[in-house]
Every structure is written in structure tokens, then in C-alpha cells.
Design a protein around this motif. Sequence first.
Motif, mmCIF file in Angstrom:
data_model
loop_
_atom_site.group_PDB
_atom_site.id
_atom_site.type_symbol
_atom_site.label_atom_id
_atom_site.label_comp_id
_atom_site.label_asym_id
_atom_site.label_seq_id
_atom_site.Cartn_x
_atom_site.Cartn_y
_atom_site.Cartn_z
ATOM 1 N N PRO A 1 1.348 13.429 11.256
ATOM 2 C CA PRO A 1 2.708 13.723 10.792
ATOM 3 C C PRO A 1 2.803 15.124 10.205
ATOM 4 C CG PRO A 1 1.582 12.327 9.201
ATOM 5 C CD PRO A 1 0.598 12.616 10.300
ATOM 6 N N HIS A 2 3.861 15.348 9.449
ATOM 7 C CA HIS A 2 4.171 16.672 8.907
ATOM 8 C C HIS A 2 3.145 17.196 7.913
ATOM 9 C CE1 HIS A 2 5.733 13.281 6.668
ATOM 10 N NE2 HIS A 2 5.581 14.000 5.565
ATOM 11 N N ARG A 3 2.644 16.289 7.050
ATOM 12 C CA ARG A 3 1.867 16.728 5.880
ATOM 13 C C ARG A 3 0.566 17.426 6.292
ATOM 14 N NH1 ARG A 3 4.014 17.215 1.798
ATOM 15 N NH2 ARG A 3 4.953 15.144 1.749
ATOM 16 N N PRO B 1 7.677 13.889 17.078
ATOM 17 C CA PRO B 1 8.986 13.979 16.444
ATOM 18 C C PRO B 1 8.857 13.678 14.962
ATOM 19 C CG PRO B 1 8.757 11.834 17.446
ATOM 20 C CD PRO B 1 7.460 12.570 17.692
ATOM 21 N N SER B 2 9.959 13.709 14.290
ATOM 22 C CA SER B 2 9.996 13.367 12.872
ATOM 23 C C SER B 2 9.617 11.918 12.642
ATOM 24 C CB SER B 2 11.436 13.530 12.408
ATOM 25 O OG SER B 2 11.498 14.286 11.280
ATOM 26 N N HIS B 3 9.901 11.095 13.623
ATOM 27 C CA HIS B 3 9.721 9.652 13.466
ATOM 28 C C HIS B 3 8.265 9.328 13.211
ATOM 29 C CE1 HIS B 3 13.687 9.962 14.856
ATOM 30 N NE2 HIS B 3 13.873 8.664 14.901
ATOM 31 N N LEU B 4 8.015 8.980 11.973
ATOM 32 C CA LEU B 4 6.634 8.793 11.557
ATOM 33 C C LEU B 4 5.969 7.705 12.377
ATOM 34 C CD1 LEU B 4 7.341 9.192 7.765
ATOM 35 C CD2 LEU B 4 6.105 10.784 9.236
ATOM 36 N N GLU B 5 4.756 7.956 12.728
ATOM 37 C CA GLU B 5 3.862 7.049 13.455
ATOM 38 C C GLU B 5 4.235 6.866 14.921
ATOM 39 O OE1 GLU B 5 1.164 6.160 11.979
ATOM 40 O OE2 GLU B 5 1.661 6.548 9.880
ATOM 41 N N HIS C 1 -2.248 9.577 9.157
ATOM 42 C CA HIS C 1 -1.084 8.811 8.707
ATOM 43 C C HIS C 1 -0.753 9.152 7.262
ATOM 44 C CE1 HIS C 1 -2.168 6.034 12.071
ATOM 45 N NE2 HIS C 1 -3.402 6.237 11.645
ATOM 46 N N GLY C 2 0.511 8.950 6.900
ATOM 47 C CA GLY C 2 0.888 8.978 5.488
ATOM 48 C C GLY C 2 0.803 7.559 4.966
ATOM 49 N N ASP C 3 0.619 7.390 3.661
ATOM 50 C CA ASP C 3 0.444 6.032 3.136
ATOM 51 C C ASP C 3 1.691 5.180 3.333
ATOM 52 O OD1 ASP C 3 1.415 7.946 1.249
ATOM 53 O OD2 ASP C 3 1.266 6.462 -0.346
ATOM 54 N N ALA C 4 2.865 5.749 3.048
ATOM 55 C CA ALA C 4 4.086 4.946 3.158
ATOM 56 C C ALA C 4 4.357 4.584 4.613
ATOM 57 C CB ALA C 4 5.269 5.714 2.576
ATOM 58 N N ALA C 5 4.167 5.529 5.499
ATOM 59 C CA ALA C 5 4.453 5.281 6.910
ATOM 60 C C ALA C 5 3.450 4.292 7.511
ATOM 61 C CB ALA C 5 4.420 6.589 7.683
ATOM 62 N N PHE C 6 2.197 4.426 7.133
ATOM 63 C CA PHE C 6 1.169 3.549 7.701
ATOM 64 C C PHE C 6 1.480 2.089 7.350
ATOM 65 C CE2 PHE C 6 -3.582 2.481 8.062
ATOM 66 C CZ PHE C 6 -3.612 2.680 9.428
ATOM 67 N N GLY D 1 4.537 0.964 6.393
ATOM 68 C CA GLY D 1 5.902 0.537 6.679
ATOM 69 C C GLY D 1 6.280 0.470 8.143
ATOM 70 N N GLN D 2 5.651 1.260 8.969
ATOM 71 C CA GLN D 2 6.113 1.353 10.356
ATOM 72 C C GLN D 2 5.415 0.326 11.254
ATOM 73 O OE1 GLN D 2 8.565 3.616 11.827
ATOM 74 N NE2 GLN D 2 9.103 3.531 9.673
ATOM 75 N N GLY D 3 6.218 -0.497 11.913
ATOM 76 C CA GLY D 3 5.665 -1.555 12.763
ATOM 77 C C GLY D 3 4.870 -1.039 13.945
ATOM 78 N N ASN E 1 -3.323 9.436 1.657
ATOM 79 C CA ASN E 1 -2.707 8.466 0.750
ATOM 80 C C ASN E 1 -2.398 9.153 -0.583
ATOM 81 O OD1 ASN E 1 -2.022 6.344 -0.874
ATOM 82 N ND2 ASN E 1 -3.884 5.156 -0.513
ATOM 83 N N ASN E 2 -1.266 9.868 -0.579
ATOM 84 C CA ASN E 2 -0.902 10.588 -1.808
ATOM 85 C C ASN E 2 -0.118 9.708 -2.776
ATOM 86 O OD1 ASN E 2 1.515 10.494 -0.473
ATOM 87 N ND2 ASN E 2 1.488 12.642 0.125
ATOM 88 N N GLN E 3 -0.109 8.427 -2.497
ATOM 89 C CA GLN E 3 0.444 7.423 -3.396
ATOM 90 C C GLN E 3 1.928 7.612 -3.659
ATOM 91 O OE1 GLN E 3 -2.779 6.147 -6.310
ATOM 92 N NE2 GLN E 3 -3.175 8.331 -6.162
ATOM 93 N N ILE E 4 2.595 8.143 -2.650
ATOM 94 C CA ILE E 4 4.045 8.294 -2.736
ATOM 95 C C ILE E 4 4.589 8.505 -1.324
ATOM 96 C CG2 ILE E 4 3.987 10.819 -3.087
ATOM 97 C CD1 ILE E 4 6.297 10.347 -5.151
ATOM 98 N N GLY E 5 5.797 8.056 -1.091
ATOM 99 C CA GLY E 5 6.474 8.323 0.170
ATOM 100 C C GLY E 5 7.821 8.934 -0.150
ATOM 101 N N PHE E 6 7.927 10.221 0.002
ATOM 102 C CA PHE E 6 9.125 10.996 -0.353
ATOM 103 C C PHE E 6 9.381 10.844 -1.856
ATOM 104 C CE2 PHE E 6 13.241 12.542 1.896
ATOM 105 C CZ PHE E 6 13.377 13.536 0.957
ATOM 106 N N THR E 7 10.242 9.870 -2.265
ATOM 107 C CA THR E 7 10.413 9.650 -3.714
ATOM 108 C C THR E 7 9.981 8.242 -4.096
ATOM 109 O OG1 THR E 7 12.619 8.731 -3.484
ATOM 110 C CG2 THR E 7 12.487 11.121 -3.710
ATOM 111 N N GLY F 1 6.714 18.522 -4.513
ATOM 112 C CA GLY F 1 7.635 17.472 -4.089
ATOM 113 C C GLY F 1 7.362 17.118 -2.634
ATOM 114 N N HIS F 2 8.252 16.323 -2.058
ATOM 115 C CA HIS F 2 8.052 15.929 -0.653
ATOM 116 C C HIS F 2 7.888 17.161 0.225
ATOM 117 C CE1 HIS F 2 8.341 13.880 3.075
ATOM 118 N NE2 HIS F 2 9.508 14.413 3.377
ATOM 119 N N ASN F 3 8.740 18.156 -0.006
ATOM 120 C CA ASN F 3 8.448 19.469 0.558
ATOM 121 C C ASN F 3 8.487 20.448 -0.616
ATOM 122 O OD1 ASN F 3 11.163 20.642 0.249
ATOM 123 N ND2 ASN F 3 11.732 19.063 1.724
#
Length: 1038
Positions: free
Chosen positions: A325-327, A389-393, A424-429, A431-433, A458-464, A527-529
Motif C-alpha cells: 500500500p501507500h505507507r 490503486p488506493s483500494h487497500l489490499e 499490509h497495513g494493520d487496519a487493512a489486513f 478489515g479487508q475481506g 502494524n503502526n497500531q492505527i488506521g488513519f484516525t 499523521g496519516h499523511n
Amino acid sequence: MFHLRTCAAKLRPLTASQTVKTFSQNRPAAARTFQQIRCYSAPVAAEPFLSGTSSNYVEEMYCAWLENPKSVHKSWDIFFRNTNAGAPPGTAYQSPLPLSRGSLAAVAHAQSLVEAQPNVDKLVEDHLAVQSLIRAYQIRGHHVAQLDPLGILDADLDSSVPADIISSTDKLDLAVFKERLRMLTVGGFYGLDESDLDKVFHLPTTTFIGGQESALPLREIIRRLEMAYCQHIGVEFMFINDLEQCQWIRQKFETPGIMQFTNEEKRTLLARLVRSTRFEEFLQRKWSSEKRFGLEGCEVLIPALKTIIDKSSENGVDYVIMGMPHRGRLNVLANVIRKELEQIFCQFDSKLEAADEGSGDVKYHLGMYHRRINRVTDRNITLSLVANPSHLEAADPVVMGKTKAEQFYCGDTEGKKVMSILLHGDAAFAGQGIVYETFHLSDLPSYTTHGTVHVVVNNQIGFTTDPRMARSSPYPTDVARVVNAPIFHVNSDDPEAVMYVCKVAAEWRSTFHKDVVVDLVCYRRNGHNEMDEPMFTQPLMYKQIRKQKPVLQKYAELLVSQGVVNQPEYEEEISKYDKICEEAFARSKDEKILHIKHWLDSPWPGFFTLDGQPRSMSCPSTGLTEDILTHIGNVASSVPVENFTIHGGLSRILKTRGEMVKNRTVDWALAEYMAFGSLLKEGIHIRLSGQDVERGTFSHRHHVLHDQNVDKRTCIPMNHLWPNQAPYTVCNSSLSEYGVLGFELGFAMASPNALVLWEAQFGDFHNTAQCIIDQFICPGQAKWVRQNGIVLLLPHGMEGMGPEHSSARPERFLQMCNDDPDVLPDLKEANFDINQLYDCNWVVVNCSTPGNFFHVLRRQILLPFRKPLIIFTPKSLLRHPEARSSFDEMLPGTHFQRVIPEDGPAAQNPENVKRLLFCTGKVYYDLTRERKARDMVGQVAITRIEQLSPFPFDLLLKEVQKYPNAELAWCQEEHKNQGYYDYVKPRLRTTISRAKPVWYAGRDPAAAPATGNKKTHLTELQRLLDTAFDLDIFKNFS
Ligand SMILES: Cc1ncc(C[n+]2csc(CCOP(=O)(O)OP(=O)(O)O)c2C)c(N)n1
Ligand SMILES: [Mg+2]
């Protein structure tokens, strides 16, 4: 709060462990039993014969007794038994009585002491308890490992210590530890107490904490378990259903002293951290107000990835395909893939002009392909980062598919040469089916890539969003447990621990060829960015982050303190890299043009000219000779292996096929066979994937024959066509659309010389894969200058089967076509049809004959470029007696017909025609039946649009001009707000310069794609046919 826990550092007396070490060194390793050893820890004063000078002798006796109690004198036997059975100091020794009167009684007394039942029971219980304790650490030790570099959150979202682990919550607090031990012992979990800490226990074969030692005092056992499972690495693996794999992991993490690094390795690690950290700092200095989704807080990702790649390269891998992803993407491009820095920096220049066609994409979505030498292994390595794309995962299955294809084309059947790494990001990993869908492909024979290494930032946050609001599982990685992938959680502020788990992950993959997860527990410094204010929502976390010393600084201080590097060397490393960045920055200013094709993730060498153009702008005939058609037809209607019994029903189907071949005709299934079989002959690999595609949802295909007498014996006649043919892969997929379509898209990315098809069970199911369609297939070339020839087969048709299973939603695909409805292209342009295809974003067809289906499949490969092809395929037409094509329509010189003009009586006297009906697909057969029934064959002409997009303006103009007196109407069986009407009408109007109206004959607008009532369905059908043939009906609207 820190989980600082362990006991042994404070409690450990060295004597016991040293003693045991001496024992075990003398003992054969095999003697691992559950036999209790109570170490003779009794004070010397209590056992006067245990003086310092006799200890060696006693040890030898003890070893001998452990091997065979009968090998020592009876008195020693009794002593050791009593000691182990818990006899208090001073009572274990029983002097042997003289063998005189009363001696038997004395022996019996001794015996009774030895066999005292309560002691034996305790002995067994204690051993079982220790074994349970070891197992508890193996299963749950990760829950108390110190994983969070910030020390404020629990990586598993649970601050409690599991009830069966002795760890204290504060390593330094002896009282807390004792309390915990008391809770677990006094009437508690294990029945052990503090005095047991110095007893020596044999270790079970399911642990490696002993190293060379086979027995340890409990105190040391706990200390070593704490070291292995409760420090900066949390190992989650005990759910794996394979003993060998569990043992392998235990050995990697439990063996004392296994995590060792040479000074050179430490220096390399530091240098990589310098690059990772200084790259982000450089971008921040130069473009402080630009979004870059920096890696700060997880700088260790760069050395982590490089370690995985180094280790895999050492084990034979020469091609790594990555998705992320982006990060930290720019950092990975710069420091892992080694994209030229100036190419990255110039992306920040908004004034650069794009040199390539297409609309491009933001810099943190672009892909990359790079071949270079791996400096650590001195071997060639190709690295590719797939554009996403932006669409995570969403890129996960695409990466897998591309990896599978690369393995397939280089004959790497075990994944030894080509591998994938997914970030992967922690939130996306969590959350995304699609993550789950992709995992479920990982071990399927036709989809496995023989192990993916997953790395979670795993930065222990997803955006906010706080993880406690983002997932219901303890870790973001729990989804990986479904495929038995081991999960290594690691505190990313301990770079050596990170390197170690990455090495083990790469070794795991090359040993077992299965997925593995590295969970880098870290934080996000900004922050997220970089523009985002994190304190709005995470004030306390960010107060802590502000105080957090960067990992580079921490590690540099450590290495300086260890004397591995000195301060000037460290500073030199920093200024060296800063200089590299500055020089590249200066060069980037010379770049005037932005070449998106420099960011191509999958080049197709030799397919285009050197400047990336198609080698021609024409397409040869897609017809075949009669011989080829007949040969394929004969194989398709036979069983090409000996002694193979097929189902009786299938025999009849094959017989019918044989008769069709004799009659020189094809139905849908046979037309597909002809297209596939002929391309295989030309060396084109074909891969057909989707749910139940082997037989075909509608039982029409039967590409895999099953022996009715021998379990799992199958035959694929398509692979028996020609001596040197390309291989044919047909594979039933898992019940996934998003995952499988993404996978096939990735497969199709790897080579232009393959026909890759994904078939939906019913066309409407494609909407669960909508993300792949919207983000990759439709705009892929425009965003990433990457062509793709994937074919989607979408069964479609209104057949009274209800709102589901009816519509493949043609309107959606057509709405996303990039041709202008209001502009008539230059119809006189040479190769108009091919140019149109070249310019379009995808091709959408709805064939009404098997012959045309055959041609469009072959054209897909014979074209000099690649475009996605969407085909609405039939259901009832598969068996419709009129839906047949003659070999004559497939012979050399024949082509795919974009439009099939009227060729009946109406075409003979076109000026008599009152209405020209345009339609596409199956409704044609309803219309011709109705026209015949109404005896209107001379008054109504019916023209079929087979290629909806790009729109065949040229051919339709000819049709309209041919019938000067006819009104124009579009007829469809779909509802008015669905189907093709909204797409076709404006284009038809443009074709005729809006000279006439284009009327509509079809169902009314509706919310659902079809009625659930069969009778209503038939009524609606009749009504639309009535409209189509009522020549007065539009008069009132004129
Ligand atoms: C499918 C999808 N939904 C929502 C978003 C919007 N979005 C972008 S980043 C982000 C948070 C991602 O968190 P995480 O996966 O933990 O990665 P991080 O940014 O923390 O590295 C969200 C919700 C997205 N990009 N993709
Ligand atoms: Mg996150």
C-alpha cells in the motif's frame, strides 16, 4: 504500560543450572524421558557426605542412576529416589542395614519410602505441570511479549497475562512475580510452588530450550521460555496442524543463543536503517507540504524487506514480486527496488509534462520492475512492485496471480525461483475481506505460489481509528491462522529481532513453501499523511510518540556502545547517503518529461517495438482450415486415453459433438474448443479459471473428464490435441470472485502470449469483484500504461430465473467505456476498426452465434496489442438449435463480425423495410421467431450489434443508409435503465447525425434486474415483442 515480565533474572541461582549442565554433558542425548529428577539441592550440612570434594563422584553416580537405577549401589538408588520424591534434607539417605536378622524389614522400610504413593504422584504431577507450562508459553507467550515500542498499547488488545503463564507484569518486581507464582500454585494452576524452582526437570522433546541439555531446573526453564517467547518477538504458531513445522519453529526461537549477528551484519543493518531514515528526512526537507505517506516509526521495514530478499536470494530465488500500500512505498522503491532517486524526486514536480498516453497516477501508486545484482548474495535478482490503486489490499491477489504466471512460464513448479512478498497495513489486513480470499488461494494446486511472505506495517492505527474499534480479533494478523501460516510479531524498535524474524520467515518459505506473516509492531510518527494532525484523535499516543527516540538513533547508540561502529563512522554513513540524495535531486531538475512507462511493473519484451508501439495496426483473419477444425472437433468428442470410463450422459454429449463435427457445425461449447485448441497449437497458453469452469456451470463444457471407476483419475482432452502444443490450464476456483478475478488479472499481466479467461458462475456475481474491474481492468492502461488481455466470460440473459442469475449488468461495463457518444470518429481512417480497438479501454461484446464467439476469442490473441475483453455469454443459447454456426463461418478469410447485418428478405428489398431493429445477444432469436410468426420478414430488418464497444459507427452507418425508409428502434430484453440502451442510443444518434429518432422496445425501467415471477417474465417478453413489431406504436410520439 510495559509488559516487562520474567522472573529468572532475579531469582536464578547459577549453581543448579551449572550442575545440571555437567550432568547432561555426560549423558547420552536420547535419554529424554518424563522421569523426575529432583536435584539434590539439599544443604550440604543436612547430607554430611555431600562435601565439595565428593560432588564429582556424586554427579557421576547420579548420571549412571538416571540411565539405569540398578547400575548403582542400592543405597544410592534409595538416596536418589528419595531425593526426587521430595524427601526433606537429611532424610533421603538410608544407610543399608547389614544383611542379618531384620535386614528384610529394613529393605522393606526403604522400599516403602521409595514407593510412597503420594510422592510418586507428586513426581508425575510436577512433570506434567512443567510440561504444561512449557506448552503454555509456546501457545500464549506472545500475549505477554513486549511488542509495542511505545509501551502503551497491547499488540493483542489485551493487557491481561494468560492464567497459565508465570510471567510477572513487571520483570523487575520480585514481589509481583511471587504473587503470580502463588496464584498459579497454591491450589492453583500447576500445583508447583516456589520451592520447586530449583528442582530439575527433564525436558520433553517438544522443546528446544535446553539446547544441548536435556534437563533443567524449573527456574531456568522459565527463564529460557521467557527469553524465547516473551521478549521482543511474539511467535504465534501452535495452531499449526503439523508437528514437523511446529518443531521447526520451536527450534528457531527456543534454541539458546540462536539470535546472533556478526558485526558485519550489524553494520549492514545500521547502514540500511540510515538509508531508510534519511530518505524520509530528505523528502520532508525538500517537500514538506507534499503527501508521501512516510515510513517514520517503521523505518525498520526497509532492512526487513532486504533481509527477506537476501535470504530468499541465497536460497535460490531470482525474482521477487511485491505488492504494497501507500505507507513507505517511495522508500521501498528507492531503497529496496533501487529505482533511480531522480526518477522518484521528479515525480514531486507538478510542472512536468506526461510523455505517455493515459491519465497517469499519483506517485505512491506506480509500479516498478528492476533487475540487478543482490550485493549480499552476488546473484542476479529481479524485483517488481505491482502498481496498485488506493483500494487497500486489492493488489494482493493480483500479485499472487502474476507470481503464479512467472513461475509457470519459467517452469518453477515448486516456487523455488519466483516468490511474492505482500505488505499490509494493520487496519487493512484485518478489515479487508480480500485478504481472506487471497489466503484461501494460497494452497490450491492451480493457484498456489508456494508461499508468500506477508509483512504487516502494524503502526497500531488506521488513519484516525484505534485498533480497538477496527477489529474484533486480538491481532490484525489473525486471518492468516486459517491457512496455518505462522505469525511472527516483533517489536520494530529492536532491529535485530526484526532481522531475525525476517530471516526465519524467508527460511520458512523456502523450507515449507507456505505463507508466513511478519507483524512489525511499530508506530506512525506523523499523521496519516504528513499534512494530517494526529493529536485530534490520538492525543496520548502522540505525546508518547513525540518522546520516542527514533530507532536509528537507538540502534546507532547501541552499536557504538558495543564498539561495532564508532561515532565518526556512523556520521560518515549518514553524510554519504545525504550526498547521494542531494546529487540525485540536482539531476532530477534536468528531467523535463514524465515517462510513466518508466514505472511499468510488467514489461513484455519483444511484443512491442522498441518505442513501445504495436508491431502492426492490423489483425489477420481469425479463421482456420477445415482440417484443423475437424481435428479439434474429433478430439473434443472423444476420450483420448485408453481404459477410461466416462459417464453415460457424457458419452451422449460427446456423441452429439461428433455428429456436429460430421455436419460441419459448432455449438457454443465446440466453438470455444476450436478457439482454444487452435491457439494452443500456435503456442499460446490458455488458462480458464472460475467456479466450476471445468464442467461448466451449465454442464456444456466438460473440459475435464472423470473416470467413473477410478477415483481422481481425470483426462483433459484439450491437452491431447497436438504434439508440441502449449499447455491448457482449466481450473475450478475457490468460491471467490474478487480474489480469483484479481488473481487471473495478475496472471494475464505476466505475458501477452497467453489467453487468460475468468468465467463468473452467473454474470451478476462479478459485482463482488467490482474493485478489480473498476480499479484495474477498466482504467489499468490509462493509469499505469500497462496493457492486459484478460477475458471475462459473464453468463447473461433474461430467462425467467428471477432477479438474480439474469443480468451481468452490461450497463455498468458500457458506462465505463471511454468512447465519446457524441463525436463521430473519422470513419475513413485506414484500419478504423483496429485503431478503435487500440484507443479503447476495453472491448465489450455480446455474440449471438458460436462462430462469432470463436472469432472474438482468437482475435484477442491475434491483435497486435492487448485489451481486456468483456463477453456476455449465453445460457439457453448454449443448447438452442438455431444457435449453431457452420464451419464455413470459421474458415480462412473469415473474421469476427462486429455487426451482423440483416441477411433475410428484408435485406433484398431494403426500401420496403419499415423498421430497422437493432439488438444484441439472445433477444435476436426471440425477435426472428416473432417476426416469422407475424409474417413481417420483409417489413422489419434486424441487425445485431455484436461488438458494443468500441461502437461500430462505420458498419451501423452503412446499415442505416441501406434502409432509407425505415424507422430505427433499439430492442433489448433488459429493463430500460439497464442493459445497453443508454449506451447505444446516443451513439446511434451520432451515427446518423441525429437525423431520426431511435425508439425503444424493451422492458420498463425497474429497480431489480428481473422479475421473480415466470408468468410476469413471459408477459413482459411478449409486450416488448409486441412493441418491436407494432409498426404504428411510435407514431404518436413523432
Ligand atoms: C478499501 C479502502 N477503504 C478505505 C480506504 C481509505 N484509507 C486509506 S488509508 C486508510 C487507513 C489504513 O490503515 P492501515 O491499513 O493500518 O495502514 P496505515 O495507513 O496505518 O499504514 C484508509 C481507511 C482505502 N484506501 N481503501
Ligand atoms: Mg496502520
